[in-house]
Write a protein that holds these residues in place. Structure first.
Motif, PDB file in Angstrom:
ATOM      1  N   PRO A   1      -8.746   1.855  -4.886  1.00  0.00           N
ATOM      2  CA  PRO A   1      -9.093   0.481  -4.467  1.00  0.00           C
ATOM      3  C   PRO A   1      -7.869  -0.390  -4.201  1.00  0.00           C
ATOM      4  O   PRO A   1      -7.931  -1.301  -3.362  1.00  0.00           O
ATOM      5  CB  PRO A   1      -9.922  -0.064  -5.642  1.00  0.00           C
ATOM      6  CG  PRO A   1      -9.669   0.851  -6.784  1.00  0.00           C
ATOM      7  CD  PRO A   1      -9.327   2.184  -6.203  1.00  0.00           C
ATOM      8  N   ASN A   2      -6.753  -0.137  -4.905  1.00  0.00           N
ATOM      9  CA  ASN A   2      -5.490  -0.831  -4.614  1.00  0.00           C
ATOM     10  C   ASN A   2      -5.138  -0.679  -3.145  1.00  0.00           C
ATOM     11  O   ASN A   2      -4.874  -1.661  -2.433  1.00  0.00           O
ATOM     12  CB  ASN A   2      -4.354  -0.217  -5.439  1.00  0.00           C
ATOM     13  CG  ASN A   2      -4.075  -0.955  -6.726  1.00  0.00           C
ATOM     14  OD1 ASN A   2      -3.043  -1.571  -6.874  1.00  0.00           O
ATOM     15  ND2 ASN A   2      -5.005  -0.899  -7.659  1.00  0.00           N
ATOM     16  N   ILE A   3      -5.115   0.571  -2.699  1.00  0.00           N
ATOM     17  CA  ILE A   3      -4.711   0.877  -1.324  1.00  0.00           C
ATOM     18  C   ILE A   3      -5.766   0.401  -0.330  1.00  0.00           C
ATOM     19  O   ILE A   3      -5.439  -0.177   0.715  1.00  0.00           O
ATOM     20  CB  ILE A   3      -4.460   2.391  -1.173  1.00  0.00           C
ATOM     21  CG1 ILE A   3      -3.285   2.794  -2.071  1.00  0.00           C
ATOM     22  CG2 ILE A   3      -4.174   2.773   0.269  1.00  0.00           C
ATOM     23  CD1 ILE A   3      -3.148   4.277  -2.297  1.00  0.00           C
ATOM     24  N   CYS A   4      -7.043   0.598  -0.665  1.00  0.00           N
ATOM     25  CA  CYS A   4      -8.124   0.176   0.232  1.00  0.00           C
ATOM     26  C   CYS A   4      -8.095  -1.333   0.478  1.00  0.00           C
ATOM     27  O   CYS A   4      -8.247  -1.790   1.619  1.00  0.00           O
ATOM     28  CB  CYS A   4      -9.478   0.586  -0.344  1.00  0.00           C
ATOM     29  SG  CYS A   4      -9.806   2.360  -0.292  1.00  0.00           S
ATOM     30  N   LEU A   5      -7.901  -2.107  -0.584  1.00  0.00           N
ATOM     31  CA  LEU A   5      -7.872  -3.571  -0.442  1.00  0.00           C
ATOM     32  C   LEU A   5      -6.669  -4.033   0.370  1.00  0.00           C
ATOM     33  O   LEU A   5      -6.783  -4.935   1.212  1.00  0.00           O
ATOM     34  CB  LEU A   5      -7.862  -4.229  -1.824  1.00  0.00           C
ATOM     35  CG  LEU A   5      -9.231  -4.459  -2.459  1.00  0.00           C
ATOM     36  CD1 LEU A   5      -9.094  -4.761  -3.948  1.00  0.00           C
ATOM     37  CD2 LEU A   5      -9.973  -5.604  -1.771  1.00  0.00           C
ATOM     38  N   ALA A   6      -5.513  -3.421   0.115  1.00  0.00           N
ATOM     39  CA  ALA A   6      -4.301  -3.803   0.858  1.00  0.00           C
ATOM     40  C   ALA A   6      -4.437  -3.452   2.335  1.00  0.00           C
ATOM     41  O   ALA A   6      -4.097  -4.259   3.218  1.00  0.00           O
ATOM     42  CB  ALA A   6      -3.080  -3.122   0.253  1.00  0.00           C
ATOM     43  N   ILE A   7      -4.953  -2.246   2.633  1.00  0.00           N
ATOM     44  CA  ILE A   7      -5.120  -1.812   4.023  1.00  0.00           C
ATOM     45  C   ILE A   7      -6.219  -2.627   4.717  1.00  0.00           C
ATOM     46  O   ILE A   7      -6.073  -3.030   5.877  1.00  0.00           O
ATOM     47  CB  ILE A   7      -5.458  -0.301   4.083  1.00  0.00           C
ATOM     48  CG1 ILE A   7      -4.267   0.537   3.583  1.00  0.00           C
ATOM     49  CG2 ILE A   7      -5.852   0.107   5.496  1.00  0.00           C
ATOM     50  CD1 ILE A   7      -3.062   0.543   4.489  1.00  0.00           C
ATOM     51  N   TRP A   8      -7.317  -2.878   4.012  1.00  0.00           N
ATOM     52  CA  TRP A   8      -8.383  -3.696   4.599  1.00  0.00           C
ATOM     53  C   TRP A   8      -7.855  -5.089   4.947  1.00  0.00           C
ATOM     54  O   TRP A   8      -8.104  -5.603   6.047  1.00  0.00           O
ATOM     55  CB  TRP A   8      -9.569  -3.836   3.636  1.00  0.00           C
ATOM     56  CG  TRP A   8     -10.652  -4.712   4.208  1.00  0.00           C
ATOM     57  CD1 TRP A   8     -11.690  -4.316   4.989  1.00  0.00           C
ATOM     58  CD2 TRP A   8     -10.760  -6.137   4.083  1.00  0.00           C
ATOM     59  NE1 TRP A   8     -12.445  -5.404   5.358  1.00  0.00           N
ATOM     60  CE2 TRP A   8     -11.899  -6.537   4.824  1.00  0.00           C
ATOM     61  CE3 TRP A   8     -10.013  -7.112   3.434  1.00  0.00           C
ATOM     62  CZ2 TRP A   8     -12.307  -7.868   4.916  1.00  0.00           C
ATOM     63  CZ3 TRP A   8     -10.395  -8.438   3.524  1.00  0.00           C
ATOM     64  CH2 TRP A   8     -11.535  -8.825   4.247  1.00  0.00           C
TER      65      TRP A   8
ATOM     66  N   ALA B   1       0.833  -1.211   0.000  1.00  0.00           N
ATOM     67  CA  ALA B   1       0.000   0.000   0.000  1.00  0.00           C
ATOM     68  C   ALA B   1       0.867   1.261   0.000  1.00  0.00           C
ATOM     69  O   ALA B   1       0.591   2.215  -0.736  1.00  0.00           O
ATOM     70  CB  ALA B   1      -0.925  -0.013   1.216  1.00  0.00           C
ATOM     71  N   ILE B   2       1.922   1.265   0.814  1.00  0.00           N
ATOM     72  CA  ILE B   2       2.825   2.421   0.877  1.00  0.00           C
ATOM     73  C   ILE B   2       3.483   2.656  -0.485  1.00  0.00           C
ATOM     74  O   ILE B   2       3.587   3.790  -0.959  1.00  0.00           O
ATOM     75  CB  ILE B   2       3.896   2.206   1.973  1.00  0.00           C
ATOM     76  CG1 ILE B   2       3.248   2.208   3.359  1.00  0.00           C
ATOM     77  CG2 ILE B   2       4.980   3.283   1.896  1.00  0.00           C
ATOM     78  CD1 ILE B   2       4.179   1.779   4.483  1.00  0.00           C
TER      79      ILE B   2
END
Length: 363
Positions: free
Chosen positions: A282-289, A101-102
């Motif tokens: 959504p890339n970041i949201c899915l990884a963080i979720w 995500a980072i």
């Protein structure tokens, strides 16, 4: 025993197409051509196709592992390796997702700084984007899935921009085919890893799929669509750029957008980058979720608390990456770790899971 997830939190099997595709078609598509062409030249399109097929094999392995398990990857690790070793493996996976995500967010900020606003503050954009991420992820997995659907459908018009470079394309560049050794193509195949990473989040959201066995074909379709898109972009880029030009072009896809001419817009790359925020979110949201869900499973703390902590870590991590070289180092390292995770650890986990299931079945 893992607690059953209520049906109101589950998503339909066909939505896995969007979940897998949106994770794979991230920031890498904006500038992967230069890296894959370093060793294999114009034969690098073969590497893209090869790695796309490898990813589909790995998705098949993930589904095989998950069908034998009783929950997400944290539960499977505990069943296969015990509480402590399994917990350590799970923690490594969650840290990897966080760094994924980072990497995505910081690389996107780098694109904005280079192409749009050189003076934009990393902390300001990170804060704004992570507040939006918090809003989406705190809505639950169904909200994250809805964002993934929009992140695939709305930016699809960008495919039409590939028509413009065709006017200057020379497809003879791709000839002769197989002009490089197997070793060179293999090195190029490894270089495509960062572009295809992300699908391994399946390990976390598999239990949230309604009738998950029916979703496998959609996961494969999603990955095949990703492969098709990367292959299309690769072939058009190779026909448009000479090898010398490609060596000096960091963001090859963005540079092709510069030639897009429309009566109502002068600098299309600005619109393209702005639209790409819908792909990155959504890339970041899915990884963080996935990471926050894993923290909840591992340590028994509320997912909302884990979400806030992970967002703070992501924010600090982005702010610490102050220049282009540090972003490059992060991309390279995450790419290497991701590559070895998917091509070594997933097959290893598949074999261990298969043996464990057989022994337990025979016992």
């Amino acid at each position: 025993m893992p607690t059953a997830i209520k049906e109101r939190f589950l998503v339909s099997p066909f939505l896995v197409f969007f979940l897998v595709h949106t994770l794979q078609i991230g920031i890498g598509v904006l500038g992967f051509q230069r890296y894959i062409a370093k060793s294999a030249g114009y034969d690098a399109w073969i590497a893209v196709l090869a790695f796309g097929l490898i990813v589909n094999l790995l998705i098949w392995m993930i589904y095989s592992i998950m069908k034998k398990g009783n929950g997400d990857i944290t539960v499977i690790h505990r069943d296969l390796f015990g509480k402590w070793i399994g917990g350590l493996f799970s923690l490594f996976f969650l840290v990897y997702l966080l760094f994924f995500a980072i990497t995505v967010l910081r690389t996107f900020i780098e694109v904005i700084q280079v192409w749009m606003f050189p003076d934009i503050k990393v902390w300001a954009f990170s804060l704004m984007f992570l507040i939006l991420t918090y809003y989406v992820v705190s809505g639950g997995f169904r909200t994250v899935t809805g964002m993934s659907f929009l992140g695939v459908v709305l930016p699809l018009y960008l495919l039409l921009t590939l028509w413009f470079p065709l006017e200057f394309a020379n497809f003879r560049n791709l000839l002769p085919v197989f002009d490089h050794s197997i070793k060179e193509i293999a090195i190029s195949t490894k270089a495509t890893a960062l572009s295809f990473l992300g699908f391994e989040a399946l390990f976390m959201f598999y239990p949230f799929i309604k009738q998950p066995e029916k979703s496998q074909k959609w996961a494969h379709f999603g990955s095949l669509f990703t492969t098709f898109m990367y292959l299309l972009v690769t072939i058009i880029s190779f026909a448009y750029y000479s090898e010398k030009q490609l060596e000096g072009t960091v963001w090859a896809t963005l540079s092709m957008w510069k030639i897009v001419e429309m009566p109502f817009v002068e600098r299309f790359e600005y619109i393209g980058i702005a639209t790409y925020a819908l792909v990155i979110l959504p890339n970041i949201c899915l990884a963080i979720w996935s990471s926050s869900r894993g923290v909840k499973q591992l340590f028994g703390i509320k997912q909302h608390t884990a979400l806030i902590v992970l967002l703070v870590i992501t924010f600090v991590g982005n702010c610490l990456l102050t220049d282009r070289s540090s972003v490059d180092v992060l991309n390279t390292n995450v790419s290497k770790i991701g590559f070895y995770f998917i091509v070594l650890y997933i097959p290893f986990l598949y074999i261990i899971s298969h043996i464990h299931h057989k022994v337990r079945g025979n016992g």
